[in-house]
Each structure stands twice: as C-alpha cells, then as structure tokens.
Design an enzyme around this catalytic site. Structure first.
Site, PDB file in Angstrom:
ATOM      1  CG  HIS A 166      -0.204  -0.017   2.530  1.00 61.95           C
ATOM      2  ND1 HIS A 166       0.268  -1.191   3.074  1.00 61.95           N
ATOM      3  CD2 HIS A 166       0.124   0.958   3.403  1.00 61.95           C
ATOM      4  CE1 HIS A 166       0.853  -0.936   4.236  1.00 61.95           C
ATOM      5  NE2 HIS A 166       0.791   0.364   4.455  1.00 61.95           N
ATOM      6  CB  CYS A 177       2.048   2.259  10.099  1.00 62.00           C
ATOM      7  SG  CYS A 177       0.613   2.465   9.029  1.00 62.00           S
TER       8      CYS A 177
END
Length: 700
Positions: A65, A202
């Site tokens: 991603h 993250c």
C-alpha cells in the site's frame, strides 16, 4: 461515491510469482479503470513503501500500500494466489493480497473505509470466506461489507445444524440451573483489572495502524484481568483518548513506526515501546511485558513527542547489534544539524576572510566589531561556527543516551560528552560516554522504588545519580584510555599517505555509496566529521573523500537518465532532473527512488563509483574544511580541479555500469527464444509506450 473495489479489481487466480509482479498485475487493473494515472510512478511509490518495512502479515496476508500523487481516488484491488507470494511475513508466503492505493490528499471518509478493511483482516472468518469465494463479484461484495453472495458449499447445512445444536445446549443447561443458584455462583470479589492504553501508527496510517489496534484489542478482551483501549493515529488524524482513561491506565503500549503525537500525555507510566508490526504479531507478549514492568515499578519519564522507535531501544526482539546501531544513529542524526550549521558558517568565514581568520581573537569580535568591515563579519561567522561545533560531542553523547533511555538519559549523556571534550577524548569519548550514560540510566530505571518516589525519579534522582556515576567513570576510569586512542587516531590520519590513504578512500567511498544515507553512510560521515574537531592534513583529506563519494550516486542517476532515457520510467526521468541538484548539494538520498525500484542495478554501480571516487580524491590529495555544501564549497577545497575530476570519473563509472546492467536485462527480455512463460513474466516488467518499449525496474 464510486465503489473502492469492484469485480474488475479482483483476481481470484493471481499467478504472479513475486510481490513486485503481483503489485503490477493488480495495479494494471486500477489503471484500466482510471484509478491510477501513471503505472510506473505508482509502482515506484509502492516499492518505496515496501522498502521501509515488509507488508506481509501472519496468516497469509500481503498488503502492499502507499499514498501516491498518481492515484485519482482511494482504491482497493484484491488478488488470491494459489502458490503463495513472499511478502516478508514470518510465517511464509501470502495467498490473500490487497493492494491499497490512496491519493496524496485522501479524505477522511475514504481512509476510514480502508482502516475498516485493515481491521477485517484480523478476523479469521473474513479470511476464510475470501479463500472460499468462487467469483470476483462475491469477493468484492464481501470486502465492501455488502450482503455476501451465496456460498456454494451447502450453507443450508451449517445454518440448520447450528441452531439445533445451540437449542440442545440451551435446553441441557437450563434444566438443572435455578435463578437463585445462578446468582449464588457469581463471585463476590473480582480480581483487580489491569488497565492498558495503547497507541498505534505507521508511515502511511492506512493498514498497519488499524491492524495493530485490532490485534491488541482482541487480545486484551481475551486476557483475564486486562482492560485495553487503543488510540489509532492514522492518516485521517486521531481522536484523543479521554484524559481520565489515560490517567487511570496502569500501563502504556506504543506500537508505532512514526512519532507518537502528544506523547507527553502518557508520561510517568510503565511503557512498552515497539514497532507497529510487533503490535500485530505478538500482542500477548506486549501485554505481559507491560504488566511485568508495572510490577517492577518501571516508569517512563516525561516524553518528548518527537521521539520514535529509532530514537530509543527499539523493538524488544531486536538483537544487541541492531539496538546499538539505532542508538548510535540517534546520536548522529541529532549531531548532523550542528555539523552542517557550524561547518558552513566556518566555510563562509574562510571564503570572506581567508584561512587566516582562524587566528582572530574572539574578544575582538565582542569588543571591536565593525559593521562595515568584511574582516569583522568573517570573524563573527568563524566564531559562531566554532560555537556550534563545540556542541558536536556533547550532542552526540546526549542523544545516544536519549536513544537508549529516553529523556532521563539526556543530562548524563551531555555531561559525558562535555567531559570527553574536557579530557581531549574527542569523538570516540562522546560515543563511549553516551553509551555509558544510557546504560546507567536504563539500569537505574529497573530499580523498584516506592510509589512516593516515582514522581521525582526522572527529574531529580536519575539525573543526579547517573551524572555522578558518569563523571566518575569518564574522569577516573575510561576517559584517559579513550583520549589516548583518539590521539593515536588523529596522528594516524595526519600521517596518511600513499597506498594507506587510497585504501581508506576506497573503504569510505564504498560506505558512503552503499546504503544511500543509511547507517553505513552515516558512520563514514560521522568518522569524517569527527576528524574536523582536530583538523590536520589527513582529516581534511578524509572529509573531502567522503563528500565526493556521497555526491556520486544521485549525480550518476541523473546522468544515466539523461543519456539513456529509454531505460528508465517516466517517473525516474523526472526524479533524474531533481537528482542533479541533490547530488551537487551532497544529498546522497537523491538516489533512493532509483534504488527502491531497482536495487541491484543501482546500488552495485554506486558502490563501485563511490570507491573509485574516494580513491581518486585521496590520490589527488584533495582537502576540505567544510563538512557539507557540495559544489557550493568548491572554493574551500584544496586541489579543487582534481577533486571535481574525481567526482566526474566516479559519476561516469556509476552511470555507465547502471546503463550496462539495465541494457543487459532489456536484451534478455527481448530474446526471441524465450519460453512463453518467461515472456509472460517479462510482460510485468516491460511497459509499452507510444514511441518505445521501456524496462520497468524490478521492485525492492
């Protein structure tokens, strides 16, 4: 709103053998629907994100991603692989692959949907249903959360048996149990609940953030005597936990790869600080660890909200070597701005007033500064730069200790660095002193103290005791031996000549070019800067060789994209334009986008070119008094013309090798005798453009 995933974005027979080809196959579906505008640019962003941290998770999941300017709207593509694809998960290949594409400015609603998917991936039933799906529409419907398509494997049986079994169990349970008896069985006293607050985050804030949160929450619910709540700090911002909840918490878990925002809210509590993947893969261990810390009375001092796992002891699963590297890099990263500011100010002073400005008395700047005198301005710049340079060793030691023990390590770390300067232990003294200070604070933090003393530990007791111990060790035990080693090192640098100098130049050049701004690069740079604290002819040569080699990788990539543009993607050609400026400015990281997309064909030539440049710089006897600046400090370089020749040769060598390696791969892709399956695999790497076919670099 256009659906984020449709049947056209699902491939239930994904045949790609590698994660890069899997990402390309799924991304091509996005391109076909107009969700991605530049395939190569998007894949480069995916590869760059993958290079930060593998996206494979336990349970057969791969979630490549990224956020990218080449994405028109948040999109999700799903592929199911029969053979499995290695995404770096500890338990092996992934068979369920989700490619998540988010625009650079994705809105909160879309990111919330993506975070919902991340949470679903922690549900075994959800994953089992995806593995059993027989058509793309059913899989897309399941992922969207719509009413699932009928399952072909006799769903009636499961629906028929389960109610009957439940009814049977209910009837058996109901007969012998009276309401009064049920009440009597309720325990009068419940064990005390251990309350935990956690924060997850993250780099992209899309997937790992929410998967770690879900994993921690599920484990907390399944653990007796534990109450756990999570604050997710994702791309769409974050909702702060209620201050009362934080205040009542008995322990804190940070599972993050980017700085925890407003970290000071959690100060003064037992804390476990790890990377985000630890929150996903081993939540039970983290809960156990924070409970053990609480039982020992270990707490964290007032936190600096800018700290990250790189700035502290890191993941508890890291080996000592990995932790040591993180601690040292913490110190070096905080030292570099002082190096840049102080070094460039000194360089400017030399440019304005010549090298003789170093002989100017500092008192003349204070008492007799002349606004109209160039000499006065040069002297002012010189002594200001010297003042900044004076902080190098204390800052290095202070932030090594900070990386080990958080804020309580700062005071003894700075004290250790200052003592290192006082006893002429220099750069090495700062390194050792910082490690000693951090180790002492970590040891003190493990001592169990009465609750009444916990509040003063980080602000009084720890700084006092650790500074006293550091002073004793640095002055009376290790300081003088380190000072002796530092003196010998300085003398050795001053005597460098001939083959010894060339070999050192090769080694430093290779280190500068091998990881493009990573740990090896920083170690070589720190070694060179440390020599500037006590400059001599040898240390000035080392500084020149290090800067020259560090300029080569981005300059070479810029040259290669110029002379053989067909070998590079459109995004790489654009990056090549910026690489001219970055390389000329001594910013080695300008080559990272190229290395992320095609590591072998970029890093290997860079290593060769860096070694050649370092050797030539040493051979030519080039010297440099400024620790940074690139071509903008050429007037301060000794043997400047030969120095530029060394950079030019290294750049050409690197560019030529890069072009050669990429050309060889392109020729192999176009062999007429290739087997059909080889051609099919190559189709994932070769992109047809109107005017030519160009090779897509293999991902990192």
């Amino acid at each position: 709103m256009t659906e984020m995933i449709t049947a056209d974005l699902v491939d239930l027979d994904l045949s790609a053998p590698t994660k890069d080809e899997a990402a390309r196959s799924l991304a091509e579906r996005m391109v076909a629907l107009g969700r991605v505008t530049d395939l190569d640019g998007f894949l480069a962003d995916v590869a760059a994100r993958e290079a930060q941290m593998p996206t494979g998770l336990d349970g057969g999941i791969g979630i490549p991603h990224c956020r990218s300017a080449h994405v028109t709207e948040p999109t999700l593509a799903f592929g199911r692989s029969a053979e499995g694809i290695d995404f770096g998960a500890p338990d092996g290949p992934a068979d369920l692959i989700f490619l998540i594409a988010a625009p650079a400015g994705a809105d909160d609603a879309h990111l919330t949907i993506l975070s919902s998917l991340a949470r679903q991936l922690m549900d075994e039933d959800f994953k089992s249903a995806l593995r059993a799906a027989t058509d793309a529409e059913a899989a897309a419907s399941l992922i969207r959360g719509d009413e699932p398509a009928p399952d072909p494997v006799e769903p009636e049986t499961a629906e028929r048996v389960e109610p009957e079994a439940a009814e049977s169990v209910a009837s058996e349970t109901a007969e012998p149990v009276e309401p009064e008896a049920a009440q009597a069985e309720v325990p009068v006293e419940q064990p005390a609940t251990f309350k935990i607050v956690a924060v997850t985050s993250c780099p992209t804030g899309i997937a790992h953030t929410y998967m770690a949160a879900e994993s921690l929450e599920n484990t907390g619910r399944d653990t007796d005597g534990v109450e756990l709540v999570v604050e997710t700090q994702g791309s769409s911002g974050f909702t702060r936990l209620d201050p009362a909840v934080v205040a009542a918490a008995d322990g804190v878990i940070f599972a993050h790869d980017v700085p925890v925002r407003e970290k000071e809210r959690f100060a003064g509590k037992p804390t476990v600080d790890v990377g985000v993947k630890a929150g996903i893969n081993r939540p039970a261990e983290l809960i156990t660890e924070v409970r053990e810390k609480a039982s020992r009375g270990e707490i964290t001092g007032h936190a600096d909200s800018s700290s990250t796992p790189v700035d502290n002891s890191g993941d508890s699963t890291d080996g000592y070597g990995t932790k040591l590297r993180k601690w040292l890099m913490s110190g070096v990263s905080y030292m570099v701005p002082f190096v840049a500011a102080g070094g460039l100010l000194i360089a400017i002073s030399f440019a304005l007033g010549g090298y003789k400005i170093a002989n100017t008395d500092v008192q003349s700047v204070v008492d007799a500064f002349n606004w109209g005198s160039m000499h006065s301005w040069a002297a002012l710049m010189f002594w200001t730069g010297q003042a900044a340079f004076a902080f190098l060793v204390p800052v290095l030691a202070g932030y090594i200790a900070y990386g080990m023990a958080d804020r309580p390590g700062l005071v003894p770390g700075f004290v250790a660095g200052s003592i290192a300067v006082t006893i002429n232990a220099g750069f090495l003294g700062g390194l050792v002193g910082g490690l000693i200070a951090g180790a002492l604070v970590m040891a003190i933090q493990r001592v169990k103290v009465p609750d009444v003393l916990r509040g003063i530990m980080p602000v009084v007791v720890i700084p006092l005791v650790s500074s006293a111990l550091v002073g004793f060790l640095m002055f009376a035990v290790v300081g003088q031996p380190i000072a002796w080693v530092q003196t010998r090192l300085t003398d050795w640098l001053g005597s460098l000549s001939g083959s010894n100098a060339i070999i050192l130049g090769v080694v430093l050049g290779v280190m500068m070019a091998s990881d493009l701004g990573g740990p090896l690069n920083k170690v070589a740079y720190a070694f060179a800067v440390g020599g500037l604290a006590n400059p001599n002819d040898g240390s000035l040569k080392v500084m020149a060789a290090v800067m020259a080699a560090g300029m080569v990788p981005p300059l070479a990539m810029a040259l290669a994209t110029t002379v053989r543009s067909r070998l590079f993607t459109k995004a790489e050609r654009e990056n090549g334009k910026a690489a001219w400026v970055l390389g000329a400015s001594f910013i080695t990281e300008g080559a990272i986008p190229f290395a992320a997309a095609d590591p072998f064909r970029v890093i290997v030539p860079s290593i060769v070119g860096g070694g050649v440049t370092g050797a030539l710089s040493m051979t030519f006897g080039a010297t440099l008094r400024a620790p940074h600046g690139g071509i903008f400090v050429v007037p301060l370089i000794g043997n400047a013309w030969l120095y530029l020749v060394a950079i030019a040769v290294g750049t050409c060598v690197t560019a030529a090798l890069t072009v050669l390696l990429k050309s060889l791969r392109k020729s192999a892709d176009q062999r007429p005798d290739r087997a059909p399956q080889e051609v099919a695999a190559a189709s994932h790497e070769v992109v047809a453009e109107p005017e030519t076919r160009q090779t897509q670099p293999a991902g990192a």
